[in-house]
Design an enzyme around this catalytic site. Structure first.
Site, mmCIF file in Angstrom:
data_model
loop_
_atom_site.group_PDB
_atom_site.id
_atom_site.type_symbol
_atom_site.label_atom_id
_atom_site.label_comp_id
_atom_site.label_asym_id
_atom_site.label_seq_id
_atom_site.Cartn_x
_atom_site.Cartn_y
_atom_site.Cartn_z
ATOM 1 N N LYS A 55 0.830 -1.202 0.000
ATOM 2 C CA LYS A 55 0.000 0.000 0.000
ATOM 3 C C LYS A 55 0.865 1.252 0.000
ATOM 4 O O LYS A 55 0.662 2.160 -0.811
ATOM 5 C CB LYS A 55 -0.896 -0.030 1.239
ATOM 6 N N ARG A 125 -3.308 2.945 8.623
ATOM 7 C CA ARG A 125 -3.589 1.826 7.728
ATOM 8 C C ARG A 125 -2.433 0.845 7.704
ATOM 9 O O ARG A 125 -1.283 1.234 7.561
ATOM 10 C CB ARG A 125 -3.816 2.348 6.303
ATOM 11 N N GLY A 134 -8.583 -7.741 4.344
ATOM 12 C CA GLY A 134 -9.367 -7.974 5.546
ATOM 13 C C GLY A 134 -8.575 -8.408 6.756
ATOM 14 O O GLY A 134 -9.117 -8.509 7.834
ATOM 15 N N MET A 136 -5.749 -6.990 8.199
ATOM 16 C CA MET A 136 -5.265 -5.942 9.091
ATOM 17 C C MET A 136 -6.307 -4.828 9.121
ATOM 18 O O MET A 136 -7.015 -4.619 8.157
ATOM 19 C CB MET A 136 -3.934 -5.395 8.577
ATOM 20 N N ARG A 377 -3.453 -1.395 -6.479
ATOM 21 C CA ARG A 377 -2.618 -2.586 -6.495
ATOM 22 C C ARG A 377 -3.045 -3.435 -7.692
ATOM 23 O O ARG A 377 -4.128 -3.215 -8.246
ATOM 24 C CB ARG A 377 -2.792 -3.394 -5.212
ATOM 25 N N HIS A 495 -16.222 -8.407 1.281
ATOM 26 C CA HIS A 495 -15.217 -9.365 1.747
ATOM 27 C C HIS A 495 -15.398 -10.726 1.077
ATOM 28 O O HIS A 495 -14.443 -11.337 0.606
ATOM 29 C CB HIS A 495 -15.328 -9.500 3.276
ATOM 30 N N ARG A 617 1.513 -47.358 -13.639
ATOM 31 C CA ARG A 617 1.609 -48.281 -12.497
ATOM 32 C C ARG A 617 0.934 -49.584 -12.883
ATOM 33 O O ARG A 617 -0.276 -49.609 -13.068
ATOM 34 C CB ARG A 617 0.895 -47.694 -11.283
ATOM 35 N N SER A 819 14.036 -42.059 -13.058
ATOM 36 C CA SER A 819 12.853 -41.267 -12.767
ATOM 37 C C SER A 819 12.795 -41.136 -11.254
ATOM 38 O O SER A 819 12.845 -42.130 -10.539
ATOM 39 C CB SER A 819 11.604 -41.956 -13.301
ATOM 40 N N GLY A 821 11.279 -40.946 -7.905
ATOM 41 C CA GLY A 821 10.014 -41.234 -7.219
ATOM 42 C C GLY A 821 10.043 -40.437 -5.936
ATOM 43 O O GLY A 821 10.436 -40.931 -4.883
ATOM 44 N N THR A 822 9.612 -39.213 -6.014
ATOM 45 C CA THR A 822 9.822 -38.313 -4.871
ATOM 46 C C THR A 822 8.901 -38.617 -3.690
ATOM 47 O O THR A 822 9.144 -38.127 -2.598
ATOM 48 C CB THR A 822 9.675 -36.842 -5.293
ATOM 49 N N CYS A 886 8.337 -38.542 -11.149
ATOM 50 C CA CYS A 886 6.978 -39.069 -11.183
ATOM 51 C C CYS A 886 6.371 -39.145 -9.797
ATOM 52 O O CYS A 886 5.525 -39.968 -9.541
ATOM 53 C CB CYS A 886 6.965 -40.430 -11.851
ATOM 54 N N TYR A 906 11.860 -34.080 -17.906
ATOM 55 C CA TYR A 906 10.400 -33.993 -17.882
ATOM 56 C C TYR A 906 9.854 -34.153 -16.479
ATOM 57 O O TYR A 906 10.529 -34.670 -15.595
ATOM 58 C CB TYR A 906 9.782 -35.052 -18.820
HETATM 59 P P1 ADP Z 1 -7.696 -2.323 3.562
HETATM 60 O O1 ADP Z 1 -6.277 -2.751 3.601
HETATM 61 O O2 ADP Z 1 -8.578 -3.200 4.369
HETATM 62 O O3 ADP Z 1 -8.168 -2.098 2.167
HETATM 63 P P2 ADP Z 1 -7.361 0.488 3.819
HETATM 64 O O4 ADP Z 1 -6.208 0.963 4.600
HETATM 65 O O5 ADP Z 1 -7.210 0.528 2.365
HETATM 66 O O6 ADP Z 1 -7.778 -0.953 4.327
HETATM 67 O O7 ADP Z 1 -8.578 1.338 4.261
HETATM 68 C C1 ADP Z 1 -9.882 1.008 3.946
HETATM 69 C C2 ADP Z 1 -10.618 2.177 3.397
HETATM 70 O O8 ADP Z 1 -10.562 3.257 4.282
HETATM 71 C C3 ADP Z 1 -10.014 2.705 2.131
HETATM 72 O O9 ADP Z 1 -10.513 2.045 1.035
HETATM 73 C C4 ADP Z 1 -10.455 4.128 2.122
HETATM 74 O O10 ADP Z 1 -11.688 4.254 1.488
HETATM 75 C C5 ADP Z 1 -10.584 4.462 3.569
HETATM 76 N N1 ADP Z 1 -9.464 5.307 3.928
HETATM 77 C C6 ADP Z 1 -8.257 4.949 4.351
HETATM 78 N N2 ADP Z 1 -7.474 6.026 4.553
HETATM 79 C C7 ADP Z 1 -8.230 7.087 4.253
HETATM 80 C C8 ADP Z 1 -7.995 8.489 4.215
HETATM 81 N N3 ADP Z 1 -6.825 9.001 4.557
HETATM 82 N N4 ADP Z 1 -8.995 9.280 3.835
HETATM 83 C C9 ADP Z 1 -10.198 8.742 3.490
HETATM 84 N N5 ADP Z 1 -10.471 7.469 3.482
HETATM 85 C C10 ADP Z 1 -9.509 6.639 3.857
HETATM 86 MG MG MG Z 2 -7.732 -0.808 0.935
HETATM 87 MG MG MG Z 3 -9.740 -3.337 6.353
#
Ligand code: ADP
Ligand code: MG
Ligand code: MG
Length: 930
Positions: A55, A125, A134, A136, A377, A495, A617, A819, A821-822, A886, A906
């Protein structure tokens, strides 16, 4: 500037004293630099993912290419490492560097952290090297307290907005940092329960969050704080800096929470990587109708179509979209309500693809009509989408064909071969609900409403469909266990959808007609009730939900290749797959064979592009129909003559089997392994079966019993098996060799080339092989003379005991090929029985004694050495020695990587895994060539 120098000075000794920085090899770190800024001043870039996390690195990269990103800073993954190495403390220089970062944000935004006029709020973040959806937790609106909330209200003239931020902040912080979470006996988050209670008290209904008034929000904040006090036993922190340090600790702390550990284990992410933390100035999507927040993909990640794909919510903060609290609108709708913002997003979409040259998954917020980028990403995608992206982008000249091959994850390829619903069956099945097509494919299963029960059912062997209102990271285990996932709420970036896409699970989400009653464990759709254990089916390509079990049909690729279905062959999916496989052939050095024991398996594998059999076999051939009786007769025979008579009965069966296989091979070679398992495996073990057999072949039951007893072994895996059988009873090998050569003669006379490669199993001594060679060559001479043909054949051995590997130079004097045979090589090298490893291996994985199951992914540093030694010594004796593998490792991408590296000719795998192995082999060759 002067200030910065001072900072460095302070931090240097700290970094030197601790060896933390040295352990991060991937990127050169500036010693003592723990904080990287982005915004007007940007220190990092997109290549620095190991240090800044995915990120953080991409936030910096987006700043560099001029995209609108709120300013912020990234605390490096080194700090996470330090944190865990030093009893959860920070390097002493960190605080000052963070202060500098906050100062930069203040300068760029004109706001001040904790200010009573114009407060700067930040988000905290997490961000690991690879995104961990989801796992962290993010905290928004940090910096609010009873004073600053007033300032924010006054400054913006929007008290509702200010209190909405405060409400969210206390909730998130209470949950993530102070640990006020759902207890095992609760089905809802406690904060959500507080909200629901208030809604019902005041409105007697489940009104939308956006309908809550300032007064409601104030009341919620008060109740939230009370809840925190009650459950966490402490006051909610008021000082913004205390809040910030607490939040950072929580992010680092969450790196070691259960969910994160489960996720890392599944995806083999080393725990040493650590996470970074991003602290970023807030922008607000919740100021009113001209604001909003959303997530989007530059192309459709479910089916691969080139269309702007995503969704947004008006008047919302980021987590709302992902959490599936409200069902968002498709991003195209934005064009109607905020055309300017939409045009800006379109521009950003183009810029992102041009720059990153891959499909991006990005998060944005619109504050009063202005678009801000918060994340980008490479988008997770289904195998179907990966295939289409790679083909399209190659045509668009964004990438070359080699990159296109690399863009298709080998371990996902099987998704393309997965069944779809049988068209005639599905036409009859009643569609009971529709939702969003979030993970393509077809799945039928017995429904379960929580993860735990889903896991238990799956362990019992049931086919499970997980049905939830919405999913959250707690459900991960259940999602892994389920065939498919159905949710009642949430959009294509919820999610459930995210995880399904990544794991290749079939998923339908946001099927609003599905009512889930967790208490009663019942799902009701349009008046029809489904109890846990009842069957439902979902089509994740079309977004449809069916009652009951629906039969599935093969995918277009399988239909086209195996059944030669002409309509299937005309589909884009089929053609793209063929193109990909052609590129694989162009790229690969190592070839792919198959493990097959029947003509049908052989033809399937050839259709998938296998160029021979790597393991046939022969023992499987003894089990069919009456053959087992002849086999048992042979084993029970007391004299050589009687044994030969029984073997003579088996000969025609084997000959026909081999002839069928040779025909199916159409000239490709076949490695045929001679009898391998311990003999007692063929004998009947229950009294009833023994009596049956006695009658059939006319011997006394006692004879059978005593023979069974006699053949009993304490450790059959290391007992009388493999070449030891052929050495003890050469007539068995003689019969097998004769069957091979007679079949070869027959098929060769039909005009088909035949290339048998006879493989002697379990050789540890050259002499073992020599004794068997004599028998085989004698049979070859006899058959060639009788049939007046010249046969082209080879004799080699399986390397599957350490002694064979270590003395490979000697063995190679007699063997024409090896060959590996692991499976057995792993068992014997580790002294670990695969069939018994279930009782301790899971614990070993937990303790990280083994990083991966050594029976699935080759143990490179141990067993791998034996392979390397055998390759080196074998080729020293015979430079052209043909080498293959194999074991069950032959379709595992990581293992294939290793086999390519040591120079095997192979790999061989089961028919339906042939495409996976071809792709993995091609990718290995391509990355080696770089
Ligand atoms: P995750 O890793 O779960 O995607 P993020 O760190 O991307 O978590 O945060 C989730 C959401 O929170 C982001 O998609 C964004 O919409 C919102 N967010 C995070 N930082 C900011 C910020 N500085 N201003 C506004 N929204 C934010
Ligand atoms: Mg995010
Ligand atoms: Mg999150």
């Amino acid at each position: 500037m002067a200030k910065k120098k001072a900072v460095k000075k302070v931090s240097k000794p700290a970094a030197k004293k601790k060896t933390v920085v040295k352990t991060k090899p991937a990127v050169k770190t500036k010693a003592g630099k723990y904080v990287y800024h982005f915004g007007r001043k940007t220190d990092g870039n997109g290549t620095m993912k190991p240090l800044l996390g995915g990120k953080g690195a991409n936030l910096a990269e987006m700043c560099r290419i001029g995209l609108p990103v709120p300013p912020g800073f990234t605390i490096t993954t080194d700090v996470c490492t330090y944190y865990y190495a030093n009893k959860r403390t920070y390097p002493s220089a960190l605080r000052a560097q963070m202060q500098e970062g906050i100062a930069l944000q203040e300068k760029q935004t004109g706001k001040k952290f904790g200010d009573l006029k114009n407060p700067l709020l930040v988000s905290v973040r997490s961000g690991a090297r690879d995104s961990m959806p989801g796992m962290m937790d993010t905290i928004l609106n940090l910096g609010l307290n009873d004073q600053t909330v007033g300032a924010l209200a006054t400054k913006t003239g929007n008290p509702r907005f200010a209190w909405d931020c405060y409400r969210r902040f206390v909730q998130m912080y209470g949950d993530v940092v102070l640990g006020v979470q759902k207890r095992p006996d609760e089905d809802h988050e406690p904060f959500e329960t507080v909200i629901e209670t208030l809604k019902h008290e005041r409105y007697h209904a489940d009104i939308e969050d956006t309908a809550l008034t300032v007064d409601d929000l104030k009341e919620l904040v008060a109740r939230f704080k009370a809840l925190v006090k009650e459950r966490a036993g402490k006051q909610f922190p008021a000082s913004p800096w205390d809040q910030l340090m607490g939040a950072i600790g929580a992010v680092f702390g969450s790196w070691m929470n259960d969910r994160a550990i489960v996720y890392r284990r599944k995806y083999n992410i080393p725990s040493e990587w650590g996470t970074a933390v991003n602290v970023q100035a807030m922008v607000y999507g919740n100021t009113g109708e001209t604001s909003g927040s959303g997530v989007a993909f530059t192309r459709n990640p479910a089916n691969g179509n080139k269309e702007f794909y995503g969704e947004f919510l008006i008047n919302a903060q980021g987590e709302d979209v992902v959490a599936g609290v409200r069902t968002p609108d498709p991003v195209a709708e934005l064009n109607k309500v905020m055309p300017k913002a939409y045009a800006e997003l379109e521009r950003i979409r183009q810029t992102l693809e041009k720059h990153f040259k891959d499909v991006q998954d990005f998060e944005f917020t619109i504050e009063d009509g202005v678009v801000y980028m918060l994340q980008t990403r490479n988008g997770k995608r289904t195998a179907m989408a990966a295939l289409k992206f790679s083909m399209d982008m190659q045509k668009e000249k964004l990438i070359d064909w080699k990159t296109a091959v690399m863009r298709n994850p080998a371990d996902q390829l099987e998704q393309l071969l997965a069944p779809v619903f049988d068209l005639s069956e599905v036409a009859k099945a009643p569609v009971i609900a529709t939702g969003l097509p979030a993970g393509p494919g077809a799945a039928s299963g017995q429904i379960y409403l929580n993860a735990e029960r889903a896991v238990i059912a799956a362990e019992k062997g049931e086919q499970v469909l997980l049905v939830r209102v919405e999913t959250s990271p707690e459900d991960l285990r259940g999602m892994i266990a389920a065939e498919g996932i159905l949710t009642a709420r949430g959009g294509v970036s919820s999610h459930a959808a995210l995880v399904a896409r990544q794991m290749g699970k079939v998923c339908v989400c946001g099927a609003a007609a599905v009512e889930v009653d967790y208490q009663k464990r019942v799902v009701t759709v349009d008046g029809q009730a489904f109890k846990e254990g009842d069957w439902m089916s979902i089509d994740g390509t079309a977004g449809k939900v069916y009652a009951g079990k629906v039969k599935t049909a093969p995918s277009e690729i399988v239909a086209g290749l195996i059944n030669n279905d002409q309509a299937a062959r005309q589909t884009e999916k089929f053609k793209s797959f063929q193109q990909l496989m052609k590129w694989c052939s162009d790229a690969t050095r190592m070839s792919v064979r198959t493990n097959a024991d029947t003509p049908e398996q052989t033809s399937n594998a050839i259709a998938f592009g296998a160029v021979g059999i790597g393991l046939c076999r022969t023992e499987h051939m003894f089990f069919e129909g009456d053959r087992i009786d002849a086999m048992r007769e042979m084993i029970l025979a007391e004299t050589l003559e009687a044994r030969k008579a029984a073997l003579a009965k088996l000969l025609p069966f084997q000959r026909d089997d081999f002839a069928g296989i040779f025909r199916a091979l159409k000239g490709y070679p076949a490695t045929i392994r001679f009898l391998d398992p311990p003999l007692h495996e063929f004998l009947p073990h229950t009294a009833e079966q023994q009596a049956d057999l006695a009658k059939k072949i006319g011997v006394k039951v006692e004879t059978i019993q005593s023979r069974v007893h006699q053949l009993h072994e304490f450790n059959p895996m290391l007992g009388f098996r493999g070449c030891r059988l052929g050495i003890g009873y050469p007539e068995i090998s003689a019969m097998q060799a004769r069957a091979v050569f007679e079949a070869a003669a027959i098929v060769q006379k039909e005009g088909i080339k035949v290339r048998p490669e006879i493989m002697i199993p379990l050789v540890g001594f050259k002499k073992e092989l020599d004794l068997q060679l004599e028998v085989v060559h004698q049979a070859a001479r006899d058959v060639q003379a009788e049939q007046k043909v010249k046969l082209n054949y080879m004799v080699g051995t399986m390397i599957e005991v350490p002694r064979g590997a270590l003395t490979a130079d000697e063995v190679a004097q007699s063997a024409e090929f090896f060959s590996f045979g692991t499976n057995d090589l792993t068992q014997t090298a580790l002294g670990m029985s695969r069939d018994d490893s279930g009782s301790f291996l899971p614990n070993y994985a937990e303790l990280e004694i083994v990083k991966k199951n050594p029976f699935a992914t080759i143990d490179v540093s141990g067993v791998g050495q034996l392979v390397e030694v055998a390759v080196r010594k074998g080729r020293a004796t015979k430079p052209n020695l043909k080498l293959g593998i194999c074991g069950e490792h032959d379709d595992d991408p990581t293992s294939i990587h290793f086999f390519e590296k040591v120079g095997l000719d192979y790999v061989s795998c089961s028919p339906f895994r042939v495409p996976v192995a071809r792709l993995a082999a091609a990718q290995t060759a391509l990355s080696a060539g770089k």
